[in-house]
Design an enzyme around this catalytic site. Structure first.
Site, PDB file in Angstrom:
ATOM      1  N   LYS A 151      -1.072  -6.606   2.242  1.00  0.00           N
ATOM      2  CA  LYS A 151      -1.329  -6.792   0.901  1.00  0.00           C
ATOM      3  C   LYS A 151      -2.577  -6.785   1.301  1.00  0.00           C
ATOM      4  O   LYS A 151      -2.921  -6.942   2.390  1.00  0.00           O
ATOM      5  CB  LYS A 151      -0.941  -8.019   0.659  1.00  0.00           C
ATOM      6  CG  LYS A 151       0.577  -8.391   0.083  1.00  0.00           C
ATOM      7  CD  LYS A 151       1.079  -8.426  -1.607  1.00  0.00           C
ATOM      8  CE  LYS A 151       2.114  -8.318  -1.442  1.00  0.00           C
ATOM      9  NZ  LYS A 151       2.578  -7.905  -2.539  1.00  0.00           N
ATOM     10  N   HIS A 267      13.647  -1.257  -1.659  1.00  0.00           N
ATOM     11  CA  HIS A 267      13.073  -2.687  -2.782  1.00  0.00           C
ATOM     12  C   HIS A 267      14.344  -2.210  -3.796  1.00  0.00           C
ATOM     13  O   HIS A 267      14.890  -1.022  -3.832  1.00  0.00           O
ATOM     14  CB  HIS A 267      11.911  -1.721  -2.663  1.00  0.00           C
ATOM     15  CG  HIS A 267      10.778  -2.899  -2.500  1.00  0.00           C
ATOM     16  ND1 HIS A 267      11.645  -3.272  -4.368  1.00  0.00           N
ATOM     17  CD2 HIS A 267      10.089  -4.036  -2.596  1.00  0.00           C
ATOM     18  CE1 HIS A 267      10.165  -4.298  -4.914  1.00  0.00           C
ATOM     19  NE2 HIS A 267       9.754  -4.449  -3.325  1.00  0.00           N
ATOM     20  N   GLY A 363       4.360 -10.941   1.421  1.00  0.00           N
ATOM     21  CA  GLY A 363       3.007 -11.020   2.018  1.00  0.00           C
ATOM     22  C   GLY A 363       1.746 -11.467   2.179  1.00  0.00           C
ATOM     23  O   GLY A 363       1.169 -12.079   2.352  1.00  0.00           O
TER      24      GLY A 363
END
Ligand code: 3PG
Length: 413
Positions: A151, A267, A363
């Site tokens: 992040k 994902h 994250g």
């Protein structure tokens, strides 16, 4: 022109000869009529009787409505309705999850589950590594894997991405990954990022810590295999594919490429367009079953009723089972809980999912730690250790400074 009925309520179906689907149906019509409309549209029928449909075609290829239980309709499709050599998941989806969504007879329809006969299952190879293979690479035979998503999602340079991963690994994390929107932007070209992260992981390994990082190779069908091979050449230890934006074929193409020797992290970005509405779309369990067939080694399954992503515990457990069940001839997929994870939430996730076969990925819950990424990683690991050892997290935090700071910032669940 003969008239044909697709109703076969109560008929015993040979599970080795049919693909069996469960649909949740919302309709103003009698349920039998709506169910029959699906079976007809998705196999040998259309909106009117047709002169080209004969008894033989109907007998061999028509779908059957075998059960109606409230709003849940079971439809069995003959195995012969499915392609043999080419076609694969795109063709399967056109049958079991295709035109039916547009039928005016239905106000809503959701594909809740699918079971495939052995003949179809054996056309797919499943994961090359699976959860056990990932654990072997990471030298971590037990305990949930603990990871991070770099992040901010976008904006970091290759050097800063690598620095983030080195810090995360130094704090004990086993898995890193690109975020779903990062592939090859000018601020972080994929080749430079992959090489920089590989160097960071090598450094960690020299220091005695094993970690992998999934490089996002999501791209067009004609390029995905080449990009996978390139990324591996540049040092990628894991590849990531956004399955719903790329298509299931992208996973299968990479998983079945004999040159690829690293696991695939899958994902599910965009899934909520299909999974969020309880009355329409496709359940995550179905998506998970298809990902496993195609060869995904790890898959985002939601956050089991906690975290920032919607989804009930029961649904999360079904997704976990689709990754881990013994009823298909494939390795098991590592289920990944990601989306709003932070240390104080870990006990709730582990309580819902069990202590072992899970990857917990945070994250913001790592990068947002008051003392930075390394401390954030340590706090996540401490949270997992406390849950694994069965020690109350607040008690554990009394002797673990990083965890204490994380609990002070975000609390527990
Ligand atoms: C994901 O890839 O699942 C999300 O980017 C998770 O990010 P978060 O942990 O900050 O919610």
């Amino acid at each position: 022109m003969g008239s044909y009925s697709y109703m076969a309520l109560g008929e015993e179906i040979d599970r080795d000869a049919y693909v069996v689907c469960k649909y949740r149906v919302t309709t103003d019509l009698p349920m039998e009529k709506a169910a029959e409309a699906i079976a007809a549209e998705q196999s040998t029928g259309t909106w009117t009787g047709i002169s080209t449909l004969n008894d033989e075609v109907f007998r061999n290829y028509a779908a059957k409505v075998t059960a109606i239980d409230g709003d849940m309709v079971t439809i069995a499709f003959p195995e012969a309705d499915f392609s043999i050599k080419v076609g694969a998941v795109p063709q399967i989806l056109s049958v079991i999850s295709g035109n039916l969504y547009g039928l005016s007879a239905l106000k809503g329809v959701r594909l809740e589950d699918v079971e495939f006969p052995k003949g179809i299952l054996k056309q797919y190879k499943g994961p090359k590594f699976g959860d056990a293979g990932l654990r072997e690479i990471l030298h971590r035979p037990e305990k949930p894997l603990v990871g991070t998503i770099v992040k901010p999602k976008i904006g970091l340079s290759p050097k800063d991405t690598a620095k983030y991963i080195y810090e995360a690994g130094s704090g004990g994390l086993t898995n890193g990954k690109d975020d779903e929107t990062l592939v090859d932007q000018a601020f972080c070209p994929i080749e430079d990022r992959t090489k920089a992260v590989a160097e960071a992981l090598d450094r960690l390994r020299e220091e005695g810590h094993y970690m992998v990082h999934a490089i996002n190779i999501s791209t067009n069908g004609q390029d995905v295999r080449e990009l996978a091979e390139d990324a591996q050449k540049w040092g990628a230890s894991q590849l990531m594919i956004d399955v719903l934006t790329c298509g299931y074929g992208a996973i299968q193409a990479v998983a079945e490429d004999p040159k690829i020797k690293v696991p695939i992290h899958v994902h599910r970005t965009m899934h909520a367009a299909m999974t969020k509405d309880p009355t329409n779309g496709i359940s995550m369990r179905v998506i998970a079953k298809l990902v496993r067939m195609c060869g995904g080694d790890a898959l985002h399954i939601g956050t089991l009723g906690v975290g920032k992503m919607e989804g009930a515990i029961t649904e999360g457990k079904q997704n976990q089972l689709a990754c881990q069940s013994d009823d298909v001839p494939y390795k098991k997929v590592m289920p990944v809980c990601s989306g709003g994870m932070y240390p104080g939430i870990v006990p709730a996730v582990i309580k819902a999912a069990g202590t072992n076969n899970l990857q917990i990925q945070a994250g913001g819950g790592v990068a947002g730690h008051p003392e930075g990424v390394r401390a954030g990683a340590m706090a996540m690991c401490q949270a997992v250790d406390s849950a694994f050892e069965g020690v109350d997290i607040e008690k554990y935090a009394e002797t673990h400074h990083e965890l204490k700071l994380a609990l002070d910032r975000w609390g527990t669940k």
